[in-house]
Scaffold this motif. Structure first.
Motif: not given
Length: 127
Positions: A18-26, A28-38, A102-110
């Motif tokens: 599900c991961y590619d080089n788009r911001l949305e994938s990054i 998603l990955f950061q949210a799953r790993a809880n490393t988003l800059e919140l 997954i694509e809709e989720i990535k779109c929403m997160l982005g």
């Protein structure tokens, strides 16, 4: 906690396609790993972890994904409805690990992340 969410929903160790080089994938990955800059991360630097968008006491993953009223318009209402759960950790896990959408989720997160970034820039310009 995010570790609890990850353990429940990440049921096998394998490469995910599900991961590619788009911001949305990054995001998603950061949210799953809880490393988003919140802002919750600010607590480690003795800074205020509150949500700068709505003023809630702590901007954490669940607040970002589900609770922040300022992000309401950026959320995909159908996805959120589909993942609805009384337990907010389980709901966050369903959002982040739902394979069929997954694509809709990535779109929403982005969309949410870009909106958040834009609003924070506006807030910082006005202070």
């Amino acid at each position: 906690t995010s570790t609890h969410i990850y353990r429940i929903f990440k049921t096998e160790i394998k490469e995910e396609q599900c991961y590619d080089n788009r911001l949305e994938s990054i995001i998603l990955f950061q949210a799953r790993a809880n490393t988003l800059e919140l802002n919750k991360r600010k607590r480690y630097k003795q800074e205020d972890p509150k949500c700068e968008l709505c003023g809630y006491k702590e901007e954490n993953l669940i607040h970002f994904l589900i609770e922040c009223k300022e992000l309401e318009e950026s959320r995909n209402k159908e996805l959120i409805k589909k993942c609805k759960d009384e337990n907010k950790e389980l709901m966050a896990g369903k959002i982040l690990f739902e394979k069929d959408e997954i694509e809709e989720i990535k779109c929403m997160l982005g969309k949410m992340w870009r909106y958040r970034k834009r609003k924070l820039e506006e807030i910082n310009r006005n202070t």
